[in-house]
Motif scaffolding. Sequence first.
Motif, PDB file in Angstrom:
ATOM      1  N   GLY A 224       0.823  -1.269  -0.075  1.00  0.00           N
ATOM      2  CA  GLY A 224      -0.140  -0.006   0.106  1.00  0.00           C
ATOM      3  C   GLY A 224       0.856   1.250   0.062  1.00  0.00           C
ATOM      4  O   GLY A 224       0.423   2.436   0.294  1.00  0.00           O
ATOM      5  N   GLY A 225       1.995   1.086  -0.146  1.00  0.00           N
ATOM      6  CA  GLY A 225       2.897   2.049  -0.115  1.00  0.00           C
ATOM      7  C   GLY A 225       3.087   2.894  -1.395  1.00  0.00           C
ATOM      8  O   GLY A 225       2.429   2.677  -2.401  1.00  0.00           O
ATOM      9  N   PRO A 226       3.507   4.122  -1.501  1.00  0.00           N
ATOM     10  CA  PRO A 226       3.846   5.029  -2.671  1.00  0.00           C
ATOM     11  C   PRO A 226       4.657   4.245  -3.574  1.00  0.00           C
ATOM     12  O   PRO A 226       5.392   3.398  -3.236  1.00  0.00           O
ATOM     13  N   PRO A 227       4.836   4.575  -5.088  1.00  0.00           N
ATOM     14  CA  PRO A 227       5.708   4.047  -5.897  1.00  0.00           C
ATOM     15  C   PRO A 227       7.140   4.360  -5.676  1.00  0.00           C
ATOM     16  O   PRO A 227       7.401   5.501  -5.007  1.00  0.00           O
ATOM     17  N   LYS A 228       7.907   3.404  -5.398  1.00  0.00           N
ATOM     18  CA  LYS A 228       9.411   3.611  -5.020  1.00  0.00           C
ATOM     19  C   LYS A 228       9.913   4.152  -6.270  1.00  0.00           C
ATOM     20  O   LYS A 228       9.981   4.028  -7.209  1.00  0.00           O
ATOM     21  N   ARG A 229      11.058   4.818  -5.516  1.00  0.00           N
ATOM     22  CA  ARG A 229      11.991   5.624  -6.642  1.00  0.00           C
ATOM     23  C   ARG A 229      13.164   5.110  -6.605  1.00  0.00           C
ATOM     24  O   ARG A 229      13.653   4.473  -5.369  1.00  0.00           O
ATOM     25  N   ARG A 230      14.111   5.457  -7.612  1.00  0.00           N
ATOM     26  CA  ARG A 230      15.458   4.658  -7.524  1.00  0.00           C
ATOM     27  C   ARG A 230      16.048   5.632  -8.763  1.00  0.00           C
ATOM     28  O   ARG A 230      15.622   6.100  -9.654  1.00  0.00           O
ATOM     29  N   THR A 231      17.254   5.338  -8.811  1.00  0.00           N
ATOM     30  CA  THR A 231      18.346   6.213  -9.837  1.00  0.00           C
ATOM     31  C   THR A 231      18.745   4.811 -10.613  1.00  0.00           C
ATOM     32  O   THR A 231      19.611   4.119 -10.082  1.00  0.00           O
ATOM     33  N   VAL A 232      18.808   4.863 -11.873  1.00  0.00           N
ATOM     34  CA  VAL A 232      19.421   3.810 -12.870  1.00  0.00           C
ATOM     35  C   VAL A 232      20.438   4.415 -13.441  1.00  0.00           C
ATOM     36  O   VAL A 232      20.222   5.392 -14.275  1.00  0.00           O
ATOM     37  N   LEU A 233      21.805   3.989 -13.597  1.00  0.00           N
ATOM     38  CA  LEU A 233      22.799   4.527 -14.252  1.00  0.00           C
ATOM     39  C   LEU A 233      22.897   3.818 -15.531  1.00  0.00           C
ATOM     40  O   LEU A 233      22.648   2.404 -15.416  1.00  0.00           O
ATOM     41  N   LEU A 234      23.106   4.291 -16.545  1.00  0.00           N
ATOM     42  CA  LEU A 234      23.632   3.755 -17.877  1.00  0.00           C
ATOM     43  C   LEU A 234      24.803   3.102 -18.013  1.00  0.00           C
ATOM     44  O   LEU A 234      25.967   4.008 -17.604  1.00  0.00           O
ATOM     45  N   VAL A 235      25.080   1.625 -17.624  1.00  0.00           N
ATOM     46  CA  VAL A 235      26.428   1.247 -17.758  1.00  0.00           C
ATOM     47  C   VAL A 235      27.141   1.242 -19.063  1.00  0.00           C
ATOM     48  O   VAL A 235      26.595   1.405 -20.163  1.00  0.00           O
ATOM     49  N   PRO A 236      28.392   1.294 -19.108  1.00  0.00           N
ATOM     50  CA  PRO A 236      29.101   1.785 -20.395  1.00  0.00           C
ATOM     51  C   PRO A 236      28.930   0.612 -21.687  1.00  0.00           C
ATOM     52  O   PRO A 236      28.896   0.905 -22.706  1.00  0.00           O
ATOM     53  N   GLU A 237      28.594  -0.541 -21.209  1.00  0.00           N
ATOM     54  CA  GLU A 237      28.014  -1.650 -22.141  1.00  0.00           C
ATOM     55  C   GLU A 237      26.829  -1.411 -22.844  1.00  0.00           C
ATOM     56  O   GLU A 237      26.570  -2.142 -24.076  1.00  0.00           O
ATOM     57  N   MET A 238      26.051  -0.529 -22.353  1.00  0.00           N
ATOM     58  CA  MET A 238      24.894  -0.152 -23.165  1.00  0.00           C
ATOM     59  C   MET A 238      24.877   1.243 -23.648  1.00  0.00           C
ATOM     60  O   MET A 238      23.839   1.823 -24.063  1.00  0.00           O
ATOM     61  N   ASP A 239      25.956   1.799 -23.805  1.00  0.00           N
ATOM     62  CA  ASP A 239      26.153   3.122 -24.437  1.00  0.00           C
ATOM     63  C   ASP A 239      25.834   3.236 -25.936  1.00  0.00           C
ATOM     64  O   ASP A 239      25.470   4.195 -26.105  1.00  0.00           O
ATOM     65  N   TRP A 240      25.513   2.203 -26.503  1.00  0.00           N
ATOM     66  CA  TRP A 240      24.848   2.073 -27.917  1.00  0.00           C
ATOM     67  C   TRP A 240      23.557   2.735 -28.076  1.00  0.00           C
ATOM     68  O   TRP A 240      23.138   3.160 -29.079  1.00  0.00           O
ATOM     69  N   VAL A 241      22.991   2.813 -26.716  1.00  0.00           N
ATOM     70  CA  VAL A 241      21.676   3.357 -26.654  1.00  0.00           C
ATOM     71  C   VAL A 241      21.570   4.956 -26.867  1.00  0.00           C
ATOM     72  O   VAL A 241      20.596   5.559 -26.686  1.00  0.00           O
ATOM     73  N   VAL A 242      22.797   5.584 -26.452  1.00  0.00           N
ATOM     74  CA  VAL A 242      22.816   7.035 -26.300  1.00  0.00           C
ATOM     75  C   VAL A 242      22.514   7.430 -27.602  1.00  0.00           C
ATOM     76  O   VAL A 242      21.345   8.608 -27.429  1.00  0.00           O
TER      77      VAL A 242
END
Length: 361
Positions: A224-242
């Motif tokens: 019943g709590g509010p939506p949880k927050r978090r910070t997601v870092l883009l890892v270098p192996e996924m830099d093709w998405v930039v």
Amino acid sequence: MVLVDNVVPFDPEPQIFEAMLEGWARQQRVRFLKKETIDRRLALVRRASRFSGQYPWQWSAAEIEAFIDGLRSGSRPIKVSTARGHLTNLQLFLGFATDPRYGWAAVCTERFGQAPQQVLGEWNTITHANEYEGSPERRPFTYDEVQALFDAADGLVESVRARRRKGALAAQRDAALLKMFYAFGLRRREAWGLDLADLRRNPKMPALGQVGVVQVRWGKSSRGGPPKRRTVLLVPEMDWVVPVLQQWVDEVRPLFSPGAHPAWWVTERRGRMSCRRMDDVFASVREAAGLDEALDLHCLRHSYITHLIEFGYPERFVQDQVGHRYASTTAIYTGVSLEFRNRLLTQSLRDRHPELWEPAL
């Protein structure tokens, strides 16, 4: 209790039933449970009542058991986890109806000569025996399958352009959307809730531009709590998405004419893209790629977790990236490849028995 004092209903059974449901709904609202959760629970109780042809104060254990047994048969039988959820929710409702603090037992006894009973317990409910009870067919994508999915998405863009038909912009958006799901390991609602302000620069990795960090504000809530927050870092192996995301936000998104709408993913009608639409996008691209129908959009998140582990990231880092409270949950999502496991095995053998790798004389 939700009844009008000193008023005798003309048709008391359905009115008492609805008042009982409203009282239970109010109890859940003050606990700040989500509206969709409350509505789903109320619908289940009404469904059980229709099946049995009885009101809750008439229910027996046999009636509820017959209701669940009926749901597990037929052309689309429910899964064990669904049955457990149904039984738990019905047990919660009966717990409310029989609680003397709410007075429903006394009302039903006075008006109908019967009181609701708690007919569900450990003797006829399902225990949670395994950590994961999903379909065994659900699994992470292999690297080749991820590439095939993305190639199919890009191919649909080229196909629409070649035929000079409408939809090229939407196809570009859809291709970028699927790549973002994988590159950041997002859930559907997390991607749905992203605004332009939620993607920002990572000062430690300026080469990733404006998409080095995603601030998730609509993470999975609990109890019943509010939506949880978090910070997601883009890892270098996924830099093709930039460049993919930069092209979307700088070139493609403005062509949808969203005006001041804050959403990162917008529709042709200038609104926020729905979770259902995201599912439809994935299904159409999966079909175009000829991939297994058991793979769903959430499997990209499984793949993200698995591949981060295979890239060598610590388990705690992966756990924080995906917003899991417990490491055991992250482990359930992980399905590392045979090649990765053999590589670990070889390294362990080298460390323990280096003589096995010494050249023979």
